[in-house]
Design a protein around this motif. Structure first.
Motif, PDB file in Angstrom:
ATOM      1  N   GLY A 469      -8.819   4.992  13.678  1.00 54.02           N
ATOM      2  CA  GLY A 469      -8.767   5.938  12.569  1.00 54.02           C
ATOM      3  C   GLY A 469      -7.937   7.165  12.857  1.00 54.02           C
ATOM      4  N   ASN A 470      -7.432   7.272  14.104  1.00 50.13           N
ATOM      5  CA  ASN A 470      -6.609   8.423  14.457  1.00 50.13           C
ATOM      6  C   ASN A 470      -5.160   8.135  14.049  1.00 50.13           C
ATOM      7  OD1 ASN A 470      -5.900  10.874  15.554  1.00 50.13           O
ATOM      8  ND2 ASN A 470      -5.581  10.046  17.608  1.00 50.13           N
ATOM      9  N   PRO A 471      -4.598   8.861  13.068  1.00 47.39           N
ATOM     10  CA  PRO A 471      -3.246   8.558  12.585  1.00 47.39           C
ATOM     11  C   PRO A 471      -2.181   8.853  13.638  1.00 47.39           C
ATOM     12  CG  PRO A 471      -4.049  10.579  11.575  1.00 47.39           C
ATOM     13  CD  PRO A 471      -5.194  10.005  12.340  1.00 47.39           C
ATOM     14  N   ASP A 472      -1.164   8.008  13.713  1.00 42.22           N
ATOM     15  CA  ASP A 472      -0.063   8.233  14.654  1.00 42.22           C
ATOM     16  C   ASP A 472       0.968   9.158  14.022  1.00 42.22           C
ATOM     17  OD1 ASP A 472       1.564   6.636  12.931  1.00 42.22           O
ATOM     18  OD2 ASP A 472       0.756   4.843  13.874  1.00 42.22           O
ATOM     19  N   GLU A 473       2.032   9.445  14.745  1.00 42.17           N
ATOM     20  CA  GLU A 473       3.066  10.359  14.252  1.00 42.17           C
ATOM     21  C   GLU A 473       3.679   9.867  12.948  1.00 42.17           C
ATOM     22  OE1 GLU A 473       5.018  12.670  18.079  1.00 42.17           O
ATOM     23  OE2 GLU A 473       6.056  10.936  17.220  1.00 42.17           O
ATOM     24  N   SER A 474       3.954   8.590  12.898  1.00 44.15           N
ATOM     25  CA  SER A 474       4.570   8.014  11.704  1.00 44.15           C
ATOM     26  C   SER A 474       3.677   8.195  10.477  1.00 44.15           C
ATOM     27  CB  SER A 474       4.859   6.529  11.936  1.00 44.15           C
ATOM     28  OG  SER A 474       5.529   5.964  10.849  1.00 44.15           O
ATOM     29  N   ASP A 475       2.379   7.961  10.646  1.00 41.15           N
ATOM     30  CA  ASP A 475       1.431   8.121   9.541  1.00 41.15           C
ATOM     31  C   ASP A 475       1.324   9.576   9.115  1.00 41.15           C
ATOM     32  OD1 ASP A 475       0.828   5.426   9.392  1.00 41.15           O
ATOM     33  OD2 ASP A 475      -0.793   5.559  10.858  1.00 41.15           O
ATOM     34  N   ARG A 476       1.265  10.476  10.103  1.00 40.83           N
ATOM     35  CA  ARG A 476       1.123  11.896   9.781  1.00 40.83           C
ATOM     36  C   ARG A 476       2.352  12.424   9.046  1.00 40.83           C
ATOM     37  NH1 ARG A 476       0.845  14.968  14.399  1.00 40.83           N
ATOM     38  NH2 ARG A 476       0.902  13.261  15.906  1.00 40.83           N
ATOM     39  N   PHE A 477       3.509  11.933   9.423  1.00 44.92           N
ATOM     40  CA  PHE A 477       4.737  12.339   8.725  1.00 44.92           C
ATOM     41  C   PHE A 477       4.725  11.856   7.283  1.00 44.92           C
ATOM     42  CE2 PHE A 477       9.002  10.986   7.339  1.00 44.92           C
ATOM     43  CZ  PHE A 477       9.592  12.236   7.212  1.00 44.92           C
ATOM     44  N   MET A 478       4.308  10.610   7.070  1.00 45.67           N
ATOM     45  CA  MET A 478       4.289  10.063   5.716  1.00 45.67           C
ATOM     46  C   MET A 478       3.274  10.776   4.832  1.00 45.67           C
ATOM     47  SD  MET A 478       6.701   7.888   5.816  1.00 45.67           S
ATOM     48  CE  MET A 478       6.493   7.079   4.246  1.00 45.67           C
ATOM     49  N   MET A 479       2.165  11.252   5.420  1.00 48.81           N
ATOM     50  CA  MET A 479       1.136  11.965   4.650  1.00 48.81           C
ATOM     51  C   MET A 479       1.581  13.373   4.266  1.00 48.81           C
ATOM     52  SD  MET A 479      -2.505  10.789   6.369  1.00 48.81           S
ATOM     53  CE  MET A 479      -2.053  11.077   8.072  1.00 48.81           C
TER      54      MET A 479
END
Length: 545
Positions: A469-479
């Protein structure tokens, strides 16, 4: 070997006997036609034609399909030969083997020694090499179809293989699945149990089949799904079972596994049992689910059906008419096993696509075969014309549906991420690029293997986290593109170039301009979205002088 009483009534025998009967009624049969044309259809000529076709095919592929084509093969090979290139987390965890990348490392080394490691050769040569392997797969598909049925089926199976849109789109890519598919076709041809009369296949062929199966598993451990099925089938039909297991399976398997492990020992610097780590991550811990999951029926309802496309009804008809249940069972077995896994991809079942296309060839061969009752020559002529009309319509239908799809997917859809790295490679060669930041989902473009210049580059990491459930860099950028980029800018020196998709550019344009960046190039990427927002184009921003 066990004698099969039904061998004389096998589907291939029926096809041949019916062709012979027709020759008596007509004076000229399809069988005789194929016998006369066999001088032109020698293995050497077929291979030459397939090689020319696949080389052209490889040059027409200018789009991005799956990150593993670059990041798990060419990027690793580039790191081995030139000393720089990004190794993803899989290589740090020891779940990837070096056997497949070493094939392309050898190619890169030859190019470097000849001074041919230019942008064109670095991007085209790997797919040209894969085209050579693909042509071998095409040849053995023809030979396997001929051994199972006859020359007519083999011709139509080869037609199906060469015109199927997904084979055109994927077979020449430098994925481990592509080489696995070639080895699968060659291996199936060698195994006695896959023939209608196993006793007529020399035992030395089975040993070759075992070596090829072991190599396929060394390149991609999940290939064991196929060879477990084939091995159990061979165990069932052979009489010398103990000899098969003790004197063939164990020694050959141990030899290939030993060589593979030794290569990994040399490259990793320590003993790493890659097949065990790979299977543990993908099967036992469902690690692949991190990259997305699909419904259990996806391969049946969407994946494999889309790969076959308009060949699907012909493949189903051929499977039923040929009654070659061993091959049909292999397809079903592979689809069922892979359906159990949550993470699913088209390329995972690529090795059984040629098998389905053999059935398509069988159905087309049956359509092309006239069948006139009572030996009536007049009726036979009408039947022959009717068959030609029917198969002609089928061929036009298949060509009109598959060729546009193949060309669109190979030349148009998702080409921007390939084009941008080719452009940046040329710019770096002219020393106009000093560093690059990719503000896009991870592994969305090729990397050093295409750029081929040792300059600082940064992409957004998406390695699986130990904490679920911990978002990676790619996920955090997209959010939150702006928030993430603002935070990133505080910790990084400004790059000379930034690459991003148009969908993220809308959010970051003001931020980039405020930091003295200006747009310098824009590349078309796609007409429709795949798994995220529409990524219509790839944009390059450069730091103003």
């Amino acid at each position: 070997m066990r004698q099969r009483q039904s061998a004389a009534k096998s589907p291939s025998s029926e096809v041949k006997s019916q062709s012979t009967n027709l020759s008596k009624r007509e004076g000229l049969s399809n069988e005789n036609i194929f016998q006369k044309s066999n001088t032109f259809l020698s293995p050497k000529n077929i291979f030459a034609f397939c090689l020319a076709f696949r080389l052209t095919n490889s040059l027409l592929i200018q789009t991005y399909f799956n990150p593993d084509e670059h990041w798990q093969a060419l990027e690793v090979a580039h790191h081995i030969v030139f000393g720089y290139g990004h190794l993803t987390w899989e290589w740090k965890k020891g779940i990837r083997g070096y056997l497949h990348p070493l094939v392309f490392a050898l190619l890169f080394k030859v190019l470097a020694l000849l001074g041919l490691d230019t942008p064109w050769f670095m991007t085209k040569a790997p797919r040209l090499l894969q085209a050579l392997f693909s042509a071998v797969g095409d040849l053995y598909l023809y030979k396997f179809s001929c051994a199972l049925f006859n020359h007519s089926v083999a011709n139509w199976a080869l037609f199906s293989q060469l015109t199927n849109w997904f084979m055109f789109y994927c077979f020449n890519r430098t994925l481990s699945n592509s080489l696995e598919t070639v080895l699968t076709i060659v291996g199936l041809y060698c195994w006695p149990c896959m023939r209608e009369a196993p006793n007529k296949v020399p035992l030395v062929s089975r040993k070759r089949g075992l070596i090829i199966a072991a190599l396929a598993c060394a390149i991609r451990p999940t290939s064991a799904v196929i060879w477990v099925y084939v091995g159990l089938l061979e165990l069932f039909v052979t009489r010398d079972r103990l000899k098969f297991i003790i004197l063939e399976v164990f020694p050959i398997g141990a030899l290939v596994l030993g060589v593979s492990c030794f290569l990994d020992r040399v490259m990793y610097g320590s003993w790493v049992i890659v097949p065990l780590n790979f299977l543990k991550f993908n099967f036992l811990s469902s690690g692949g689910d991190y990259y997305g999951t699909h419904k259990w029926h996806w391969y049946f309802s969407q994946g494999f059906s889309a790969m076959l496309f308009t060949f699907l009804p012909f493949a189903i008809a051929g499977s039923i008419k040929s009654k070659c249940w061993k091959l049909s069972g292999l397809i079903a077995w592979v689809l069922i096993v892979y359906s159990i896994l949550g993470h699913k991809e088209f390329r995972f079942v690529l090795p059984v696509l040629p098998v389905a296309l053999i059935f398509s060839g069988y159905a087309l061969s049956v359509m092309a075969r006239p069948d006139s009752p009572n030996g009536d020559r007049k009726g036979s002529s009408k039947s022959h014309n009717k068959c030609l009309s029917k198969v002609g319509f089928a061929v036009i239908f298949l060509l009109c549906t598959n060729i546009p799809m193949a060309l669109y997917m190979s030349l148009v859809h998702q080409r921007g991420t390939e084009d941008v790295l080719i452009y940046l490679s040329k710019e770096a060669h002219n020393e106009r690029v000093k560093s690059i930041l990719f503000l896009m989902p991870c592994h969305a473009t090729p990397y050093y293997s295409t750029l081929h210049h040792n300059i600082p580059m940064r992409f957004l990491d998406c390695s699986p986290s130990e904490e679920k459930g911990n978002p990676d860099e790619s996920d955090r950028f997209m959010m939150d593109p702006v928030g993430f980029t603002s935070e990133l800018a505080k910790n990084l020196s400004l790059p000379s170039h930034v690459v991003l998709f148009e969908s993220e550019e809308r959010h970051l344009k003001d931020f980039l301009i405020s930091h003295s960046f200006k747009e310098i190039r824009r590349f078309f990427h796609a007409h429709f979205k795949v798994d995220r927002d529409l990524q219509a184009s790839v944009v390059v921003y450069a730091l103003a002088d």
